[in-house]
Design a protein around this motif. Structure first.
Motif, mmCIF file in Angstrom:
data_model
loop_
_atom_site.group_PDB
_atom_site.id
_atom_site.type_symbol
_atom_site.label_atom_id
_atom_site.label_comp_id
_atom_site.label_asym_id
_atom_site.label_seq_id
_atom_site.Cartn_x
_atom_site.Cartn_y
_atom_site.Cartn_z
ATOM 1 N N ILE A 16 -22.796 2.563 -47.266
ATOM 2 C CA ILE A 16 -22.157 3.829 -46.884
ATOM 3 C C ILE A 16 -22.487 4.914 -47.913
ATOM 4 O O ILE A 16 -22.810 6.055 -47.563
ATOM 5 N N ALA A 17 -22.433 4.552 -49.204
ATOM 6 C CA ALA A 17 -22.747 5.508 -50.263
ATOM 7 C C ALA A 17 -24.211 5.957 -50.181
ATOM 8 O O ALA A 17 -24.532 7.137 -50.401
ATOM 9 N N THR A 18 -25.101 5.019 -49.845
ATOM 10 C CA THR A 18 -26.525 5.342 -49.734
ATOM 11 C C THR A 18 -26.782 6.297 -48.573
ATOM 12 O O THR A 18 -27.554 7.263 -48.703
ATOM 13 N N VAL A 19 -26.153 6.028 -47.434
ATOM 14 C CA VAL A 19 -26.305 6.919 -46.277
ATOM 15 C C VAL A 19 -25.741 8.305 -46.609
ATOM 16 O O VAL A 19 -26.328 9.340 -46.236
ATOM 17 N N THR A 20 -24.633 8.347 -47.319
ATOM 18 C CA THR A 20 -24.040 9.628 -47.723
ATOM 19 C C THR A 20 -24.981 10.389 -48.648
ATOM 20 O O THR A 20 -25.191 11.603 -48.487
ATOM 21 N N LEU A 21 -25.566 9.672 -49.618
ATOM 22 C CA LEU A 21 -26.517 10.308 -50.537
ATOM 23 C C LEU A 21 -27.722 10.858 -49.789
ATOM 24 O O LEU A 21 -28.170 11.988 -50.055
ATOM 25 N N ALA A 22 -28.258 10.057 -48.851
ATOM 26 C CA ALA A 22 -29.410 10.515 -48.070
ATOM 27 C C ALA A 22 -29.051 11.725 -47.199
ATOM 28 O O ALA A 22 -29.898 12.584 -46.941
ATOM 29 N N SER A 23 -27.797 11.781 -46.754
ATOM 30 C CA SER A 23 -27.357 12.900 -45.923
ATOM 31 C C SER A 23 -27.231 14.191 -46.735
ATOM 32 O O SER A 23 -27.532 15.280 -46.246
ATOM 33 N N LEU A 24 -26.794 14.039 -47.997
ATOM 34 C CA LEU A 24 -26.587 15.218 -48.847
ATOM 35 C C LEU A 24 -27.854 15.599 -49.619
ATOM 36 O O LEU A 24 -28.151 16.788 -49.790
ATOM 37 N N LEU A 25 -28.581 14.573 -50.089
ATOM 38 C CA LEU A 25 -29.789 14.814 -50.892
ATOM 39 C C LEU A 25 -30.944 13.963 -50.363
ATOM 40 O O LEU A 25 -31.346 12.972 -50.993
ATOM 41 N N PRO A 26 -31.481 14.299 -49.195
ATOM 42 C CA PRO A 26 -32.593 13.500 -48.647
ATOM 43 C C PRO A 26 -33.854 13.635 -49.490
ATOM 44 O O PRO A 26 -34.101 14.687 -50.092
ATOM 45 N N ALA A 27 -34.635 12.562 -49.548
ATOM 46 C CA ALA A 27 -35.897 12.576 -50.298
ATOM 47 C C ALA A 27 -36.908 13.458 -49.576
ATOM 48 O O ALA A 27 -37.110 13.328 -48.363
ATOM 49 N N VAL A 209 -34.663 1.019 -48.809
ATOM 50 C CA VAL A 209 -35.205 1.249 -47.465
ATOM 51 C C VAL A 209 -34.251 2.117 -46.643
ATOM 52 O O VAL A 209 -34.677 3.017 -45.909
ATOM 53 N N VAL A 210 -32.949 1.847 -46.760
ATOM 54 C CA VAL A 210 -31.962 2.639 -46.022
ATOM 55 C C VAL A 210 -32.002 4.103 -46.455
ATOM 56 O O VAL A 210 -31.962 5.014 -45.632
ATOM 57 N N TYR A 211 -32.105 4.324 -47.767
ATOM 58 C CA TYR A 211 -32.159 5.702 -48.268
ATOM 59 C C TYR A 211 -33.403 6.421 -47.731
ATOM 60 O O TYR A 211 -33.325 7.576 -47.285
ATOM 61 N N ALA A 212 -34.555 5.739 -47.765
ATOM 62 C CA ALA A 212 -35.786 6.351 -47.270
ATOM 63 C C ALA A 212 -35.696 6.642 -45.771
ATOM 64 O O ALA A 212 -36.068 7.731 -45.308
ATOM 65 N N ALA A 213 -35.177 5.669 -45.008
ATOM 66 C CA ALA A 213 -35.099 5.831 -43.547
ATOM 67 C C ALA A 213 -34.152 6.968 -43.167
ATOM 68 O O ALA A 213 -34.467 7.810 -42.312
ATOM 69 N N PHE A 214 -32.993 6.997 -43.801
ATOM 70 C CA PHE A 214 -32.025 8.035 -43.459
ATOM 71 C C PHE A 214 -32.438 9.406 -43.993
ATOM 72 O O PHE A 214 -32.075 10.432 -43.417
ATOM 73 N N SER A 215 -33.204 9.442 -45.071
ATOM 74 C CA SER A 215 -33.722 10.729 -45.554
ATOM 75 C C SER A 215 -34.604 11.375 -44.488
ATOM 76 O O SER A 215 -34.446 12.563 -44.171
ATOM 77 N N HIS A 216 -35.528 10.581 -43.936
ATOM 78 C CA HIS A 216 -36.387 11.095 -42.863
ATOM 79 C C HIS A 216 -35.551 11.531 -41.668
ATOM 80 O O HIS A 216 -35.782 12.592 -41.073
#
Length: 333
Positions: A16-27, A209-216
């Protein structure tokens, strides 16, 4: 029933924290390019280590119970996909098209390994058969998941070339897995003594992988295109699928005359889906801009299966001991 069994585990909170991070600060930009390379390396390392952990003795011990193994494979790669496809008129309107593709992807995935074995042990089930079934499911999934998914998606362009997808999975996932297993005699004991390191690699790879996928996905407008009604619908769809599969595996095991211990192995190996295999595989099978939405159903189903199966395992564990088994154990003492 312990209240803690119904709460998210630490790894789910990390997700959940990773998805939140990707939502706020996507790569983005150069960082996104470097992240893509790091993700591929991490996933290959993950499967290398899983290959090294795979016990050949455990597999050979469970292979002889072929009826149970067929039941688990049929549940994982036939029952789940058939339910996802047959219930399409009911399930599809509840979610977005990308989420429904993710549901079909979920249905085609192999069983989880660690959770299925842990639940089978907790419930006093046939643990050697569970180890064999879960391990075999992971290996079969390398080929069967893209094949089954190709049939389910038919003309859908989301996955691209089927043979190319199997080839990419083979190179990035299967080859490291085989290499790790071949090196098991030399590195197996070393890894056993470093379970905490293995856990960090396991969870860290998935989070990457989750962070990369949700960033895109976020950059392409995932959350703006995903209404709250679709998220609510996703919870309903995952709940329906899990309830149906659990019901069918329990009923089918009893109709086919399996023992209670075998029933437990079939239920927990047949009803669970692997997050550790599913997230990296989605990164290989799907375009980067849809992978985030594709793995979202799997993440929801993962937490749901943990909560429900924990309660179910406790119920199985409370059953009276088999007098015959108790007598046999006493005779060995």
């Amino acid at each position: 029933m312990a209240r803690s069994r119904l709460l998210p585990d630490n790894f789910t909170l990390y997700l959940i924290a990773t998805v939140t991070l990707a939502s706020l600060l996507p790569a983005q930009g150069v960082f996104a390019d470097a992240l893509a390379i790091a993700t591929k390396v991490a996933v290959s390392l993950l499967f290398f280590l899983h290959g090294a952990k795979l016990s050949r003795e455990a597999i050979l011990a469970g292979i002889g119970h072929w009826r149970l193994q067929i039941a688990v494979v049929a549940t994982t790669f036939a029952l789940f996909p058939v339910l996802g496809w047959a219930l399409s008129p009911v399930l599809r309107p509840l979610v977005t098209p990308d989420l429904y593709t993710g549901i079909l992807y979920l249905c085609a995935l192999p069983a989880t390994v660690q959770s299925a074995i842990a639940f089978a042990s907790m419930a006093r089930g046939n643990v050697p058969a569970a180890v064999c079934s879960a391990s075999a499911s992971t290996l079969l999934g390398v080929v069967l998941t893209p094949l089954v998914l190709g049939l389910l998606l038919a003309q859908d362009a989301a996955m691209g070339d089927l043979l190319g997808a199997i080839g990419r999975i083979g190179v990035q996932l299967l080859l490291p897995f085989i290499a790790g297993h071949l090196l098991r005699p030399w590195i197996g004991d070393f890894l056993k003594r470093r379970t905490s390191v293995m856990k960090v690699v396991d969870q860290g790879s998935i989070l990457l992988v989750v962070y990369a996928a949700f960033s895109h996905a976020v950059i392409d407008g995932l959350w703006s295109q995903l209404p709250l009604s679709a998220m609510a619908g996703l919870l309903v769809v995952c709940g329906v699928l899990l309830a149906l599969v659990l019901s069918v595996t329990v009923w089918g095991s009893r109709r086919l005359g399996f023992s209670k211990e075998d029933e437990i192995a079939i239920v927990f190996c047949g009803s669970t889906k692997s997050l550790i295999t599913g997230v990296p595989m989605a990164n290989v099978l799907f375009a980067a801009n849809v992978a985030g939405a594709i793995v979202l159903p799997l993440m929801v189903f993962h937490q749901m299966q943990l909560m429900v199966c924990a309660v179910l395992a406790q119920r199985y564990a409370r059953r009276p001991a088999d007098p015959a088994l108790t007598a046999a154990e006493a005779a060995k003492a």
